[in-house]
Design a protein around this motif. Structure first.
Motif, short mmCIF file in Angstrom:
data_model
loop_
_atom_site.label_atom_id
_atom_site.label_comp_id
_atom_site.label_asym_id
_atom_site.label_seq_id
_atom_site.Cartn_x
_atom_site.Cartn_y
_atom_site.Cartn_z
N LYS A 233 9.34 4.09 0.40
CA LYS A 233 9.18 4.86 1.63
C LYS A 233 7.84 4.52 2.27
CE LYS A 233 7.28 8.93 -0.73
NZ LYS A 233 7.41 10.38 -0.93
N LYS A 234 7.75 4.83 3.56
CA LYS A 234 6.52 4.56 4.29
C LYS A 234 5.40 5.47 3.79
CE LYS A 234 8.47 2.84 8.62
NZ LYS A 234 8.52 3.01 10.09
N GLU A 235 4.20 4.93 3.85
CA GLU A 235 3.03 5.72 3.46
C GLU A 235 1.83 5.28 4.27
OE1 GLU A 235 1.16 4.15 -0.42
OE2 GLU A 235 3.31 3.71 -0.67
N SER A 236 0.82 6.12 4.29
CA SER A 236 -0.42 5.77 4.98
C SER A 236 -1.27 4.88 4.07
CB SER A 236 -1.19 7.05 5.33
OG SER A 236 -2.46 6.73 5.84
N PHE A 237 -1.82 3.81 4.64
CA PHE A 237 -2.67 2.94 3.84
C PHE A 237 -3.77 2.34 4.70
CE2 PHE A 237 0.68 0.17 5.43
CZ PHE A 237 0.03 -0.99 5.78
#
Length: 387
Positions: A233-237
């Motif tokens: 899943k998408k995540e902040s990085f």
């Protein structure tokens, strides 16, 4: 008096002629046209409707638009009649009718209420073939989507395999120096032992040096393992951290080929984006590896890859440029095509997958241009705080 009778007779003849014309128009119409009373009973139906439903006009007098509906649409048909009377009309009411022979027919109906006559005009279209066509089209689209999904998954797998090959080559480069160092330490231990020079302090020093090299090699394996872990899943990085991680994966090859890499960004440039960090690292590694390959092919002694980050027009811009000679103008339109490559042993899917990742998975853009004495790839992404 004769004149009045003559005019009356002429008017009657004209009316009869108009009636015959209207009757012909009704019967030649390409849709079923019928007249219903306020209960939905048939008062009249044109030839098209009679043929469509398989009933004669005499038989239709004892039927209604409700009785000709399939059981699951009977209540809805009755409601449609009531709404047409209440609101004046109802458009494109869809239901399933049952013909005299028992055939189920998909129909679209429009009803218009004539208040002065307390009658309803109903126009009926047979949409069975349209629905079959739509269902077949939908099925074909689903098949095509499934094929494209399968093809995309195959390309993803091929891209990962190609990246894995490059990574293994990178690990070999990055392990060569610490392995050589460990070999020299082992040989040195034998020499020190033979000459009775071994003491506690020297052992601690040797241990520290060995552990440093083992830790470095272990970190390389961790980086390798992390890179191939697929994000679910998408995540902040942090973009800069991810760029540094990606460069570290091929740092050994860059150094062994004397290719310098420089990261430039101003303080305050937004760094966080939302997406798939490992896929983003794969994009950076693909572009940097291609730049390195181009520099090596040109036998550059001062090879340089520059990664510059800036913020403009609400977007984070990541531009990767090199001095590897640039791309032939004839190849520009094909550079992101799947399986297109100018390298002898290239897979031709690295840049294609990079574009898919940036533009479809992260809603950004990836472009390329020749710049100075090399190539410049630009990635534009929306920052997290602007989502």
């Amino acid at each position: 008096m004769d004149s009045v009778e003559s005019q009356l007779k002429q008017s009657i003849n004209d009316l009869m002629s108009k009636k015959e014309e209207l009757q012909a128009v009704f019967d030649m119409a390409a849709n079923g046209i019928s007249i219903l009373d306020h209960n939905g009973m048939f008062l009249y139906a044109n030839k098209f409707f009679q043929d469509m439903m398989g009933y004669t006009m005499e038989e239709l007098y004892t039927e209604s638009c409700i009785s000709l509906s399939s059981p699951e649409y009977a209540a809805a048909s009755e409601t449609a009649v009531q709404k047409a009377i209440k609101y004046g009309s109802i458009q494109n009411f869809r239901k399933v009718c049952i013909t005299k022979s028992g055939k189920h027919l998909n129909a679209s109906m429009s009803l218009s209420y004539l208040k002065s006559r307390d009658e309803i005009v109903m126009i009926t279209s047979d949409i069975t073939q349209d629905i079959k066509y739509q269902d077949e089209l939908k099925r074909q689209v689903e098949i095509e989507v499934a094929k494209r999904t399968e093809q995309y998954e195959i390309m993803c797998h091929q891209s990962r395999l190609a990246a894995m090959g490059e990574m293994i080559d990178s690990i070999a480069h990055q392990w060569r120096q610490p392995l050589n160092g460990l070999g020299l330490i082992v040989q040195g231990l034998r020499h020190i032992s033979d000459n009775d020079m071994l003491n506690k302090e020297m052992l601690e020093e040797i241990e520290d040096e060995i552990m440093e090299k083992i830790t470095y090699m272990s970190q390389t394996i961790d980086d390798f393992s992390s890179f191939f872990r697929i994000s679910k899943k998408k995540e902040s990085f942090d973009v800069i951290n991810s760029i540094e991680d990606a460069i570290r994966l091929i740092d050994g090859q860059l150094k062994s080929n004397s290719v310098k890499i420089k990261i430039i960004f101003e303080n305050g440039v937004p760094r966080n984006v939302v997406g798939f960090p490992n896929e983003f690292k794969q994009v950076i590694m693909n572009i940097v590896h291609n730049a390195m390959t181009a520099i090596i092919a040109k036998d550059k002694k001062d090879g340089l890859i520059q990664i510059e980050l800036s913020f403009y027009d609400g977007r984070l811009n990541i531009c990767i440029s090199d001095n590897g000679g640039g791309i032939d103008e004839s190849n520009f339109e094909k550079i992101f095509d799947p399986y297109f490559t100018t390298r002898e042993n290239g897979s031709g899917i690295g840049l294609y997958m990079s574009k898919v990742i940036i533009e479809h998975h992260m809603q950004g853009s990836l472009t390329v241009q020749n710049h100075n004495d090399g190539t410049k790839f630009c990635i534009k992404l929306k920052c997290q705080d602007l989502q």
